[in-house]
Design a protein around this motif. Sequence first.
Motif, short mmCIF file in Angstrom:
data_model
loop_
_atom_site.label_atom_id
_atom_site.label_comp_id
_atom_site.label_asym_id
_atom_site.label_seq_id
_atom_site.Cartn_x
_atom_site.Cartn_y
_atom_site.Cartn_z
N VAL A 158 49.98 37.63 26.27
CA VAL A 158 48.42 38.58 26.58
C VAL A 158 46.85 37.19 27.11
CG1 VAL A 158 46.24 39.01 25.09
CG2 VAL A 158 48.88 39.09 24.73
N ILE A 159 46.92 36.00 26.23
CA ILE A 159 46.08 35.06 27.17
C ILE A 159 46.49 34.40 28.79
CG2 ILE A 159 45.78 32.27 27.25
CD1 ILE A 159 46.43 32.68 23.59
N LYS A 160 47.87 34.84 29.03
CA LYS A 160 48.43 34.48 30.59
C LYS A 160 47.64 35.24 31.20
CE LYS A 160 52.18 32.77 31.28
NZ LYS A 160 53.60 33.16 31.43
N ASP A 161 47.89 36.40 30.93
CA ASP A 161 47.20 38.21 31.70
C ASP A 161 45.74 37.97 31.07
OD1 ASP A 161 49.78 38.89 31.76
OD2 ASP A 161 49.54 40.58 30.22
N ALA A 162 45.03 37.68 30.75
CA ALA A 162 43.40 37.81 30.30
C ALA A 162 42.97 36.95 31.61
CB ALA A 162 42.80 37.07 29.15
N VAL A 163 43.83 35.08 32.06
CA VAL A 163 43.72 33.92 32.74
C VAL A 163 43.17 34.68 33.82
CG1 VAL A 163 43.86 32.15 33.87
CG2 VAL A 163 43.78 32.36 31.20
N ARG A 164 44.96 35.34 34.32
CA ARG A 164 44.79 35.71 35.59
C ARG A 164 43.89 36.82 36.10
NH1 ARG A 164 51.03 36.15 33.40
NH2 ARG A 164 51.57 34.68 34.64
N ARG A 165 43.51 37.68 34.97
CA ARG A 165 42.52 39.05 35.15
C ARG A 165 40.66 38.04 35.87
NH1 ARG A 165 39.90 43.63 35.38
NH2 ARG A 165 38.43 44.22 34.17
N ILE A 166 40.56 36.44 34.42
CA ILE A 166 39.54 36.35 34.80
C ILE A 166 39.62 35.88 36.66
CG2 ILE A 166 37.97 34.23 34.24
CD1 ILE A 166 39.07 35.10 31.49
N ILE A 167 40.48 35.26 36.95
CA ILE A 167 40.70 34.36 38.17
C ILE A 167 40.58 35.31 39.61
CG2 ILE A 167 42.36 33.36 39.93
CD1 ILE A 167 43.50 31.62 37.81
N SER A 168 41.87 36.62 38.86
CA SER A 168 40.65 38.19 40.17
C SER A 168 39.36 38.29 40.53
CB SER A 168 41.88 39.15 39.67
OG SER A 168 41.73 39.43 38.41
N LEU A 169 38.57 38.20 39.06
CA LEU A 169 37.00 38.60 39.30
C LEU A 169 36.29 37.56 40.06
CD1 LEU A 169 37.03 39.81 35.99
CD2 LEU A 169 37.12 40.98 38.05
N GLY A 170 36.83 36.20 40.56
CA GLY A 170 36.05 35.25 40.67
C GLY A 170 36.17 34.08 40.41
N GLY A 171 36.55 33.51 39.05
CA GLY A 171 36.49 32.87 38.18
C GLY A 171 37.01 31.24 38.44
N ALA A 172 36.58 30.50 38.39
CA ALA A 172 37.43 28.80 38.85
C ALA A 172 37.35 28.13 38.28
CB ALA A 172 36.63 28.79 40.50
N GLN A 173 36.65 28.08 37.30
CA GLN A 173 36.68 26.59 36.16
C GLN A 173 37.26 27.45 34.37
OE1 GLN A 173 34.40 23.13 37.46
NE2 GLN A 173 32.54 24.49 37.84
N ILE A 174 38.12 27.08 33.87
CA ILE A 174 38.28 28.00 33.18
C ILE A 174 38.96 26.89 32.02
CG2 ILE A 174 39.47 29.64 32.03
CD1 ILE A 174 40.17 31.09 34.75
N VAL A 175 38.19 27.45 31.04
CA VAL A 175 38.73 26.61 29.05
C VAL A 175 39.31 27.34 28.32
CG1 VAL A 175 38.27 25.00 27.77
CG2 VAL A 175 37.55 24.67 30.25
N ILE A 176 40.94 26.80 28.02
CA ILE A 176 42.03 27.61 27.55
C ILE A 176 41.93 26.35 25.59
CG2 ILE A 176 43.37 28.96 27.15
CD1 ILE A 176 43.94 29.15 29.85
N PRO A 177 41.24 26.60 25.03
CA PRO A 177 41.51 26.46 23.67
C PRO A 177 42.68 26.25 23.15
CG PRO A 177 39.42 27.61 23.42
CD PRO A 177 39.59 27.33 24.36
N GLY A 178 43.24 25.06 22.74
CA GLY A 178 44.31 25.55 21.46
C GLY A 178 44.00 25.89 20.32
N SER A 179 44.97 25.79 18.98
CA SER A 179 44.41 26.77 17.54
C SER A 179 44.05 24.96 17.21
CB SER A 179 45.91 27.08 17.07
OG SER A 179 45.61 28.18 17.61
N PHE A 180 43.49 25.06 16.16
CA PHE A 180 43.55 23.91 14.39
C PHE A 180 44.19 24.21 14.60
CE2 PHE A 180 38.77 25.05 15.83
CZ PHE A 180 38.14 24.21 16.69
N PRO A 181 44.63 23.13 13.65
CA PRO A 181 45.64 22.51 12.45
C PRO A 181 45.08 23.95 11.07
CG PRO A 181 44.19 20.85 12.43
CD PRO A 181 44.14 21.62 13.28
N MET A 182 44.87 25.25 11.20
CA MET A 182 45.05 25.26 10.35
C MET A 182 45.20 25.33 8.40
SD MET A 182 43.94 28.62 11.46
CE MET A 182 42.89 29.54 10.55
N GLY A 183 46.47 24.51 8.44
CA GLY A 183 47.17 23.98 7.29
C GLY A 183 46.06 23.63 6.81
#
Length: 368
Positions: free
Chosen positions: A185-210
């Motif tokens: 899902v995240i990969k598909d979202a990034v591809r869509r954002i790039i197709s709209l012209g996004g040139a700088q994208i930041v994708i956070p990982g998850s916190f250590p919720m334990g």
Amino acid sequence: MASPKVLFQLYVICFFFYYICRHAMCFDRQLPDISALESCNIDRIYNLGDSTSDVGNRVVEDPVNPCLQPPYGMNFYQGPTGRCSDGMLIIDYTFCSAGLPLMDPYLQGNSNFTHGVNFAVGGATALSFACNTSNAIHFKDCSPGCLKNALLMLGLIGSNDYNFALSMGQTIEDAQKLVPDVIEVIKDAVRRIISLGGAQIVIPGSFPMGCFPTTQVTFKTDIESAYDERHCLKDINDLLAIHNEYLQQAIITLQEENPTTTILYADYYNAYIWLLDNASQLGFDATTVLEGCCGNGGMSGSVFPTDVCGSPIPSCPDPDRYINWDGIHMAGKAHYFLTNWLVADMIPKLNCSLQVADHYSLGYGVAF
């Protein structure tokens, strides 16, 4: 041409936001100067995600949400706004370090989208995230080419999917099976954002919720081997570590597909571990790092995950001494330090004319 009165009003508004941001970011002047982010020429920021970066969308749909009631917002200049913390969020401090005024929530009426939009909604899962990126992203006040100098942040996506699965009685192994689908899902979202012209994208990982109070209360066990050296739940953290590994591999793939686009991984996991390990030096009470300031094992002594912050559950007298605010969200001061770690790590990877002078050490022995 705008009248002198209108220009003066705009000047006052800009100065007000500049003052708020600069004042809020002065917990410790020995930290790296992440205002170098201003040299990256970011003119707007678009954000998607969950409650960790929601500045008021969820409460438009759910006006009785606790995040719109005191003591939430007790250290934010506007009071409760839907931010699930006592103060500012990581996304707020990121805006400030980029020299931009704080963003408005997408669902709020009469919002100003000149410098970006916040689409994040509390409780968002990968499925709802997919719907947002497919159907609901409209880059307000954005002409063709306007995303060239924009920063697009994909918030924190996936954690709620695993939380909901575990809360329904599914096993860690069951939750782990969700990881590939969440990452897709995240990969598909990034591809869509790039197709709209996004040139700088930041994708956070998850916190250590334990290490989060709510998780500690919900999955408390007498089995000592279930905990690591920080007394965080190992199985939960291992699940989130697997998510982060898959995500980083996905970013490598996306970067290979789009060599002219900058795609960055924001390491929330290790930023939070750094915060725990350096709690005393950063001004936190080291005895409360696994407790919430408000509810969920904090000042109220509550031991149930349903004991949410707010009346009649009180907050601690000084949230700045706590890393965690309500059991699942961080306190404002913790957000500040996390932003310093994350932005200092991000600046060298962006096209910036200035760099952070000392990214790896805080000068008084607190190493990044």
